[in-house]
Design a protein around this motif. Structure first.
Motif, PDB file in Angstrom:
ATOM      1  N   LEU A 175       8.312   0.370  -1.070  1.00 43.88           N
ATOM      2  CA  LEU A 175       8.644  -0.374  -2.306  1.00 43.88           C
ATOM      3  C   LEU A 175       7.648  -1.175  -2.739  1.00 43.88           C
TER       4      LEU A 175
ATOM      5  N   THR B  92       8.290   6.704   4.411  1.00 41.34           N
ATOM      6  CA  THR B  92       7.350   6.051   5.435  1.00 41.34           C
ATOM      7  C   THR B  92       8.217   4.920   6.312  1.00 41.34           C
TER       8      THR B  92
ATOM      9  N   ARG C 129      -2.722  -3.199   5.544  1.00 40.82           N
ATOM     10  CA  ARG C 129      -3.866  -2.679   6.178  1.00 40.82           C
ATOM     11  C   ARG C 129      -4.788  -1.511   5.632  1.00 40.82           C
ATOM     12  N   SER C 130      -3.893  -0.403   5.012  1.00 45.92           N
ATOM     13  CA  SER C 130      -4.595   0.450   4.481  1.00 45.92           C
ATOM     14  C   SER C 130      -5.297   0.369   3.299  1.00 45.92           C
TER      15      SER C 130
ATOM     16  N   VAL D 270       6.738  -8.676   0.710  1.00 44.63           N
ATOM     17  CA  VAL D 270       7.370  -7.247   0.922  1.00 44.63           C
ATOM     18  C   VAL D 270       7.200  -6.615   2.502  1.00 44.63           C
TER      19      VAL D 270
ATOM     20  N   THR E 289       0.769  -1.134   0.086  1.00 43.83           N
ATOM     21  CA  THR E 289       0.223  -0.070   0.038  1.00 43.83           C
ATOM     22  C   THR E 289       0.889   1.213   0.039  1.00 43.83           C
TER      23      THR E 289
ATOM     24  N   TYR F 288      15.182  -6.465  14.271  1.00 48.18           N
ATOM     25  CA  TYR F 288      15.038  -6.096  13.087  1.00 48.18           C
ATOM     26  C   TYR F 288      15.972  -7.109  12.256  1.00 48.18           C
TER      27      TYR F 288
ATOM     28  N   LEU G 294      16.914   2.343   1.533  1.00 50.38           N
ATOM     29  CA  LEU G 294      16.163   3.132   0.368  1.00 50.38           C
ATOM     30  C   LEU G 294      15.543   4.223   0.658  1.00 50.38           C
TER      31      LEU G 294
HETATM   32  N1  LIG Z   1      13.173   1.245   3.394  1.00 54.98           N
HETATM   33  C1  LIG Z   1      14.423   0.651   3.405  1.00 54.98           C
HETATM   34  O1  LIG Z   1      15.639   1.183   3.683  1.00 54.98           O
HETATM   35  C2  LIG Z   1      14.628  -0.859   3.389  1.00 54.98           C
HETATM   36  C3  LIG Z   1      15.642  -1.300   2.968  1.00 54.98           C
HETATM   37  C4  LIG Z   1      15.930  -2.681   2.920  1.00 54.98           C
HETATM   38  C5  LIG Z   1      14.785  -3.679   2.895  1.00 54.98           C
HETATM   39  N2  LIG Z   1      13.702  -3.019   3.378  1.00 54.98           N
HETATM   40  C6  LIG Z   1      12.376  -3.949   3.531  1.00 54.98           C
HETATM   41  O2  LIG Z   1      11.445  -3.656   2.376  1.00 54.98           O
HETATM   42  C7  LIG Z   1      10.154  -4.067   2.670  1.00 54.98           C
HETATM   43  C8  LIG Z   1       9.275  -2.724   2.524  1.00 54.98           C
HETATM   44  O3  LIG Z   1       9.562  -1.670   3.377  1.00 54.98           O
HETATM   45  P1  LIG Z   1       9.361  -0.301   2.874  1.00 54.98           P
HETATM   46  O4  LIG Z   1      10.508   0.650   3.103  1.00 54.98           O
HETATM   47  O5  LIG Z   1       8.585  -0.300   1.619  1.00 54.98           O
HETATM   48  O6  LIG Z   1       8.263   0.383   4.152  1.00 54.98           O
HETATM   49  P2  LIG Z   1       6.996   1.112   4.116  1.00 54.98           P
HETATM   50  O7  LIG Z   1       7.048   2.286   3.218  1.00 54.98           O
HETATM   51  O8  LIG Z   1       6.794   1.503   5.435  1.00 54.98           O
HETATM   52  O9  LIG Z   1       5.755  -0.065   3.627  1.00 54.98           O
HETATM   53  C9  LIG Z   1       5.628  -1.069   4.463  1.00 54.98           C
HETATM   54  C10 LIG Z   1       4.517  -1.858   3.738  1.00 54.98           C
HETATM   55  O10 LIG Z   1       4.276  -3.142   4.696  1.00 54.98           O
HETATM   56  C11 LIG Z   1       2.683  -3.001   5.051  1.00 54.98           C
HETATM   57  N3  LIG Z   1       2.227  -3.332   6.458  1.00 54.98           N
HETATM   58  C12 LIG Z   1       2.942  -2.686   7.549  1.00 54.98           C
HETATM   59  N4  LIG Z   1       2.454  -3.428   8.611  1.00 54.98           N
HETATM   60  C13 LIG Z   1       1.604  -4.070   8.351  1.00 54.98           C
HETATM   61  C14 LIG Z   1       0.549  -5.059   8.813  1.00 54.98           C
HETATM   62  N5  LIG Z   1       0.572  -5.036  10.055  1.00 54.98           N
HETATM   63  N6  LIG Z   1      -0.055  -5.784   8.269  1.00 54.98           N
HETATM   64  C15 LIG Z   1      -0.275  -5.983   6.779  1.00 54.98           C
HETATM   65  N7  LIG Z   1       0.682  -5.235   6.062  1.00 54.98           N
HETATM   66  C16 LIG Z   1       1.590  -4.246   6.840  1.00 54.98           C
HETATM   67  C17 LIG Z   1       2.604  -1.639   4.776  1.00 54.98           C
HETATM   68  O11 LIG Z   1       1.007  -1.398   4.501  1.00 54.98           O
HETATM   69  P3  LIG Z   1      -0.049  -0.963   5.445  1.00 54.98           P
HETATM   70  O12 LIG Z   1       0.575   0.286   6.761  1.00 54.98           O
HETATM   71  O13 LIG Z   1      -1.211  -0.359   4.818  1.00 54.98           O
HETATM   72  O14 LIG Z   1      -0.523  -2.123   6.607  1.00 54.98           O
HETATM   73  C18 LIG Z   1       3.392  -1.189   3.551  1.00 54.98           C
HETATM   74  O15 LIG Z   1       2.510  -1.268   2.451  1.00 54.98           O
HETATM   75  C19 LIG Z   1      10.105  -4.508   4.274  1.00 54.98           C
HETATM   76  O16 LIG Z   1      10.315  -5.679   4.396  1.00 54.98           O
HETATM   77  C20 LIG Z   1      11.696  -3.843   4.769  1.00 54.98           C
HETATM   78  O17 LIG Z   1      12.350  -4.629   5.821  1.00 54.98           O
HETATM   79  C21 LIG Z   1      13.392  -1.747   3.484  1.00 54.98           C
END
Ligand SMILES: NC(=O)c1ccc[n+]([C@@H]2O[C@H](COP(=O)([O-])OP(=O)(O)OC[C@H]3O[C@@H](n4cnc5c(N)ncnc54)[C@H](OP(=O)(O)O)[C@@H]3O)[C@@H](O)[C@H]2O)c1
Length: 253
Positions: free
Chosen positions: A13, A179, A33-34, A77, A10, A140, A175
């Motif tokens: 990434l 958010t 969730r959203s 994801v 939602t 984490y 990244l």
């Molecule tokens: N950002 C970075 O620097 C980075 C680096 C390496 C790896 N990653 C990995 O990449 C993945 C995506 O991260 P992102 O940076 O895209 O984070 P993000 O912008 O916070 O997005 C997280 C996603 O996970 C969903 N999510 C969170 N809590 C949830 C729940 N209780 N139930 C269902 N869905 C849930 C959120 O949707 P809702 O809020 O709508 O539920 C959102 O779509 C993660 O696994 C993270 O560990 C991120």
């Protein structure tokens, strides 16, 4: 139209992967969730379907809608950052992160496996944190390591039991996704030199669609120091976990 299920798409990434999939004529099925508040999600691809799920809730994982037609891709994801010494981490935070990063997705994947008999391509978004040594990030990093170890081992049974299936494990570095870091303003890094999520989504789709072998693990890392180039460093092999050498010399990672 071929469909791609994206668990946690939602925003961040996952949403970039959904948009990029749609540009490639795939129909995204977006979970999060959203998903119950589509107006809160920006630039949803017109052909996308949204299904609410809360990975913190065993009940909601058990009752979330499943795709109505077979999907070709399953992107794992969903995730959230956590930083802090374990002693100062609330018991509820430990449960919440364990549910989000591991228990919930594994339970949902099991439901999906029993729902869809056809082969599919699993794409797991892990992290370089699955093998890096980081200060105050044991929870984490430990959960990202569990996710990546699960994916490598699950690949064995998936390609054995469903010929034609494939598994891609991607470990991105930092990244530029505000958010992901928004709750951590005081300790958040400067995102200026971090990887562009749109570019990373394009690379992940390119790698996924051109993969010929059953399993591939790829590291997508940012160049350091900042400003030395924007293209990620791409390595097609697993990394050994970093060890305690620095700590043994009295230094922190
Ligand atoms: N950002 C970075 O620097 C980075 C680096 C390496 C790896 N990653 C990995 O990449 C993945 C995506 O991260 P992102 O940076 O895209 O984070 P993000 O912008 O916070 O997005 C997280 C996603 O996970 C969903 N999510 C969170 N809590 C949830 C729940 N209780 N139930 C269902 N869905 C849930 C959120 O949707 P809702 O809020 O709508 O539920 C959102 O779509 C993660 O696994 C993270 O560990 C991120």
């Amino acid at each position: 139209m071929t469909s791609a299920l994206l668990l946690g798409a939602t925003k961040g990434l996952g949403l970039e992967l959904a948009r990029e999939g749609a540009r490639r004529n795939l129909s995204p099925i977006i979970y999060g969730r959203s998903a119950s508040e589509p107006n809160a999600i920006t630039e949803i691809p017109p052909q996308a379907v949204l299904y609410p799920i809360d990975l913190h809730s065993a009940e909601r994982v058990q009752h979330a809608p499943l795709p109505t037609t077979p999907v070709a891709f399953f992107f794992w994801v969903a995730g959230a950052f956590h930083k802090g010494p374990l002693q100062q981490t609330e018991p509820s935070e430990i449960d919440l992160h364990t549910d989000l990063h591991f228990r919930g997705p594994v339970q949902f994947l099991r439901r999906f496996l029993r729902h869809q008999a056809e082969p599919f391509h699993l794409v797991t978004i892990g992290s370089v944190s699955s093998w890096r040594l980081r200060e105050d990030e044991a929870l984490y990093c430990g959960l990202k390591a569990a996710q990546t170890a699960f994916t490598r081992n699950f690949a064995v049974e998936l390609v054995r039991d469903r010929p034609g299936s494939q598994v891609t494990l991607i470990n991105p570095g930092g990244l530029n996704i505000p958010t992901f870091w928004e709750k951590w303003e005081s300790t958040a890094p400067d995102l200026g030199g971090f990887l562009d999520p749109g570019q990373v989504a394009r690379i992940i789709w390119d790698l996924t669609l051109t993969q010929t072998e059953p399993f591939r693990e790829t590291q997508l890392m940012r160049r350091k120091p900042h400003g030395s180039g924007v293209d990620p460093i791409i390595e097609h092999h697993p990394r050994c976990p970093e060890v305690l050498g620095n700590l043994n010399q009295g230094k922190t990672p």
